[in-house]
Each structure stands twice: as C-alpha cells, then as structure tokens.
Design an enzyme around this catalytic site. Structure first.
Site, PDB file in Angstrom:
ATOM      1  N   LYS A  34     -12.523   7.447   7.990  1.00 41.29           N
ATOM      2  CA  LYS A  34     -13.486   6.346   7.889  1.00 41.29           C
ATOM      3  C   LYS A  34     -12.879   5.070   8.476  1.00 41.29           C
ATOM      4  O   LYS A  34     -11.664   5.011   8.709  1.00 41.29           O
ATOM      5  CB  LYS A  34     -13.894   6.136   6.420  1.00 41.29           C
ATOM      6  CG  LYS A  34     -12.751   5.799   5.497  1.00 41.29           C
ATOM      7  CD  LYS A  34     -13.172   5.874   4.042  1.00 41.29           C
ATOM      8  CE  LYS A  34     -11.991   5.679   3.135  1.00 41.29           C
ATOM      9  NZ  LYS A  34     -12.137   4.673   2.146  1.00 41.29           N
ATOM     10  N   ARG A 132     -17.035   2.895 -10.126  1.00 39.89           N
ATOM     11  CA  ARG A 132     -17.741   2.535  -8.891  1.00 39.89           C
ATOM     12  C   ARG A 132     -18.893   3.524  -8.725  1.00 39.89           C
ATOM     13  O   ARG A 132     -20.037   3.186  -8.967  1.00 39.89           O
ATOM     14  CB  ARG A 132     -16.791   2.592  -7.678  1.00 39.89           C
ATOM     15  CG  ARG A 132     -15.664   1.580  -7.719  1.00 39.89           C
ATOM     16  CD  ARG A 132     -14.990   1.393  -6.363  1.00 39.89           C
ATOM     17  NE  ARG A 132     -14.569   2.658  -5.761  1.00 39.89           N
ATOM     18  CZ  ARG A 132     -13.798   2.753  -4.687  1.00 39.89           C
ATOM     19  NH1 ARG A 132     -13.344   1.663  -4.097  1.00 39.89           N
ATOM     20  NH2 ARG A 132     -13.463   3.933  -4.193  1.00 39.89           N
ATOM     21  N   TYR A 255       1.551 -25.680  13.795  1.00 38.84           N
ATOM     22  CA  TYR A 255       0.592 -26.445  12.992  1.00 38.84           C
ATOM     23  C   TYR A 255       1.153 -26.765  11.609  1.00 38.84           C
ATOM     24  O   TYR A 255       1.772 -25.909  10.977  1.00 38.84           O
ATOM     25  CB  TYR A 255      -0.685 -25.630  12.788  1.00 38.84           C
ATOM     26  CG  TYR A 255      -1.580 -25.543  14.003  1.00 38.84           C
ATOM     27  CD1 TYR A 255      -2.129 -26.689  14.576  1.00 38.84           C
ATOM     28  CD2 TYR A 255      -1.888 -24.311  14.553  1.00 38.84           C
ATOM     29  CE1 TYR A 255      -2.963 -26.590  15.685  1.00 38.84           C
ATOM     30  CE2 TYR A 255      -2.728 -24.217  15.650  1.00 38.84           C
ATOM     31  CZ  TYR A 255      -3.258 -25.357  16.216  1.00 38.84           C
ATOM     32  OH  TYR A 255      -4.086 -25.257  17.301  1.00 38.84           O
ATOM     33  N   MET A 303      -4.083 -19.015  16.033  1.00 38.65           N
ATOM     34  CA  MET A 303      -5.079 -18.021  16.465  1.00 38.65           C
ATOM     35  C   MET A 303      -4.500 -17.088  17.534  1.00 38.65           C
ATOM     36  O   MET A 303      -4.787 -15.896  17.557  1.00 38.65           O
ATOM     37  CB  MET A 303      -6.318 -18.736  17.020  1.00 38.65           C
ATOM     38  CG  MET A 303      -7.477 -17.792  17.263  1.00 38.65           C
ATOM     39  SD  MET A 303      -8.882 -18.612  18.027  1.00 38.65           S
ATOM     40  CE  MET A 303      -9.435 -19.682  16.728  1.00 38.65           C
TER      41      MET A 303
HETATM   42  C1  LIG Z   1     -13.163   9.054  -1.998  1.00 42.21           C
HETATM   43  C2  LIG Z   1     -11.898   8.809  -1.257  1.00 42.21           C
HETATM   44  N1  LIG Z   1     -11.043   9.830  -1.097  1.00 42.21           N
HETATM   45  C3  LIG Z   1      -9.876   9.664  -0.438  1.00 42.21           C
HETATM   46  C4  LIG Z   1      -9.523   8.441   0.088  1.00 42.21           C
HETATM   47  C5  LIG Z   1      -8.204   8.303   0.806  1.00 42.21           C
HETATM   48  O1  LIG Z   1      -7.364   7.444   0.099  1.00 42.21           O
HETATM   49  P1  LIG Z   1      -5.885   7.118   0.656  1.00 42.21           P
HETATM   50  O2  LIG Z   1      -6.083   6.398   1.928  1.00 42.21           O
HETATM   51  O3  LIG Z   1      -5.305   6.274  -0.406  1.00 42.21           O
HETATM   52  O4  LIG Z   1      -5.218   8.435   0.835  1.00 42.21           O
HETATM   53  C6  LIG Z   1     -10.373   7.362  -0.067  1.00 42.21           C
HETATM   54  C7  LIG Z   1      -9.994   6.044   0.460  1.00 42.21           C
HETATM   55  O5  LIG Z   1     -10.444   5.006   0.116  1.00 42.21           O
HETATM   56  C8  LIG Z   1     -11.601   7.544  -0.758  1.00 42.21           C
HETATM   57  O6  LIG Z   1     -12.455   6.535  -0.932  1.00 42.21           O
END
Ligand SMILES: Cc1ncc(COP(=O)(O)O)c(C=O)c1O
Length: 355
Positions: A34, A132, A255, A303
């Site tokens: 992701k 969550r 700065y 920047m």
């Molecule tokens: C549902 C779920 N599984 C696995 C992971 C992977 O976590 P990590 O990057 O800590 O291994 C995440 C990351 O946010 C997650 O949301």
C-alpha cells in the site's frame, strides 16, 4: 540538473522477503504494498517480489494498479470496499475484501454467488482492542459462522496495536481474543502478524503473515535498527553538494541563524530540503553520510537546501550525500526527527529522481 535521487535496491527487497520466509516458513506471505509500496514505487517493488504469495493494499485504486501491471496474485483490500458499487469491480478483478462492518456484509451478500464462484476469500476483521476496524468478539463469531454456512471461505484477521512494544498489556488481550475466536470458528484460516509480530511471535504466524516495513529494510521497533534485525535497506536517498563555504567562529548558518560556529568550519551545501520530503524539524541532532563518514547537518533544513559539516573532509563539489540508506539508516533519521521510518519513506515528494 538537480541530483536528489531515490535508488531502489531490488535485491535487498528479495533478501528481506526471504527473511520473512525464514521467520514464517509455513505461512503464506501477503506483502503489504500500500501507499506506493511504502513510498518505494509499486512498479519496481512488485518486480522484486515475485516470491510473494499475495499483496495487501488499502484501496481499490491501489489494487487495480497492481492488476494493470499484470500481476495475478491474490490481493487483499485491508479496509474492504467503501461502497457497494466497488464490489463488482472487486469481483471482476479477483480481489479479496476485508469486511469490518455490517454494510460491507450486506454488499458482499448482494454479490455472494459471483464472489464464491471466483473462489475469493473473505477476510473478517476482529476488533480486539485497537478500536479502528472490526467486529467485537461476541459478534464476529456469529458473523463468521453465518458466512461459512452461506458458503464463503473466511480468514479471521486482526491487527496488533502494540506489536512493537515490549510487554504492553493490550498484546495479551488481543492474542487471547484472537485465539478464542479462532477456536470458536474452527476450522478457519487466520492472519494477525505484521512485521513486528512476525519477529516476536512465530507461534502466531498461522496461514498468512502481512509484512510491510520489514520488506523495505526498515525496523518496526524503536530500539532496534534494520541492521540489528538482519534487514537490508531498500531505499537509498541521496543528493549532491552544490556549494562549499568556510565560516569562522561566531558566524551562523541558515534561516533563523540558530546554529553558530564555535570555531572555523567547512560547510557543504546540499541540494535537498523539505520540498523533496526531507523533514524540516529535528528535535535531535541529525546526520548524513558522505565519503564514508557520518557528519552533522547544521542549521535549519530549508525547502531546497541543507548545510552539513565537512570540516577536514576535502569534499569536492558534486559529491553524493546519503540522506538515508545503507550507511545512514532511515531508522536513525526517523529517531532524530521524532517519527518512524514508515513516515519518512512514504512522504517523499515527487521531486527526487527515481532510479
Ligand atoms: C492490516 C495491516 N496489516 C499489516 C500491515 C503491515 O504492517 P508493518 O508495516 O508494520 O509490517 C499493516 C500496516 O499498516 C496493516 O494495516
């Protein structure tokens, strides 16, 4: 041309994937890609993750990108679909959903025959205390048993809130609830381990592990670096020296003029800044790696530029500076910045060149 560059080491990614296999030899691996593979670029990373069993993403758009790139492995949407019309796209593209609330169950049931006909698994999320997503214990047992009776293949899924923390009381609660539901719904496939949990609790690897940060060679733990965990950093972030200055005791840099030299020093100005995604605020002293040496960043991050101390180094213009990578771990930059490696990796801007 500006030289801020992100290099991706595919062999390091493969190495880290093999580390997951060593630690969880019997589980299938759902590689979390992701957020553009944690900022590394999903296209490059998928090419190096051939040995993975499946992918995990946060939304339909991310899943479709993987399909468009030609990868056919299972993909889990870890937040499920956000509306019913996404469900048909899910089925058409052989994607798998988490379900974590009742409307998602209704949407799934409305597409039951097609979902089951495609042999897609339903990942049912337990809320064991992170609060969550997910169904609480009493409810999830009913939900899973009903889904199974309707012909769905289910995976019990959970996420730890504190897998990175030693002895957090919620860990025991979450484990116990997960094991209780797993038993009450047996037989059922199960998945609860992110990177930290893969390292800490091999007994919880079950059917699917979901590594994220460890694949990219950064640490999930505040008190251990990638080196401690035998992980190889996948991203190297560099920029070039574009100016050299000598300043005298009493002169300031950048700065706000917060840094004041106490003796004569040589500065290199490096073309990197918060416009590239390099953090501006460092509550602790930050460093970069240059010519094989670790040297302090002095003055404020702007920047487009930072100043570093190259006193005694004889640094030519154009020298490459490692902001993070194999010599200066992103874990350590994050620590100085008061954040986690995940954030630094994910939030680079579009400006650095990617190689
Ligand atoms: C549902 C779920 N599984 C696995 C992971 C992977 O976590 P990590 O990057 O800590 O291994 C995440 C990351 O946010 C997650 O949301």
């Amino acid at each position: 041309m500006r030289q801020a560059t992100v290099y991706i080491d595919r062999e390091a990614l493969q190495y880290n994937l093999n580390r997951v296999k060593q630690l969880a030899p019997t589980a299938q691996i759902v590689s979390m890609v992701k957020a553009n593979a944690y900022g590394h670029g999903v296209k490059d990373c998928l090419a190096a993750l051939g040995g993975t069993d499946a992918f995990g993403v946060a939304c339909l758009e991310e899943a479709l990108e993987i399909r468009e790139l030609g990868y056919q492995q299972p993909i889990t949407l870890i937040e499920g679909v956000f509306s019913e019309d996404e469900m048909q796209v899910v089925i058409d593209n052989n994607l798998e959903c988490i379900v974590h609330h009742h409307q998602q169950l209704d949407w799934l049931r409305a597409h039951k025959d097609a979902y089951i006909a495609k042999n897609l698994k339903v990942w049912v999320k337990l809320n064991s205390g992170m609060n969550r997503l997910g169904f609480k214990v009493a409810e999830i047992i009913e939900v899973i048993n009903a889904l199974k009776a309707e012909g769905f293949t289910c995976v019990l899924a959970m996420h730890f809130a504190n897998a990175d923390a030693e002895n957090h009381p919620l860990n025991e609660q979450q484990k116990n609830q997960f094991l209780h539901v797993k038993e009450a719904c047996a037989p059922i496939m199960a998945s609860c381990c992110n990177s930290a949990a893969i390292f800490k609790w091999p007994e919880l690897n079950f059917d699917f592990v979901r590594p994220g940060i460890m694949l990219y060679g950064a640490s999930p733990f505040a008190d251990q670096t990638a080196n401690d965990l035998d992980l190889k950093p996948v991203m190297t972030f560099t920029a070039a020296v574009i100016a050299l200055n000598t300043i005298q005791a009493g002169e300031s840099v950048g700065y706000g003029s917060h840094f004041v030299a106490t003796e004569e020093m040589q500065l290199a100005i490096v073309s990197i800044g918060y416009g590239d995604g390099y953090p501006r605020a460092f509550p602790k002293q930050n460093y970069v790696s240059i010519q094989g040496k670790t040297t302090p960043v002095v003055g404020r991050v702007a920047m487009d530029m930072i100043a570093i101390d190259v006193t005694g180094l004889n640094t030519p213009l154009g020298t490459e500076v490692e902001l993070w990578g194999k010599n200066r771990l992103v874990d350590n930059v994050a620590e100085a910045n008061g954040t986690i490696g995940y954030e630094l990796l994910c939030r680079l801007s579009a400006r650095p060149i990617r190689k």
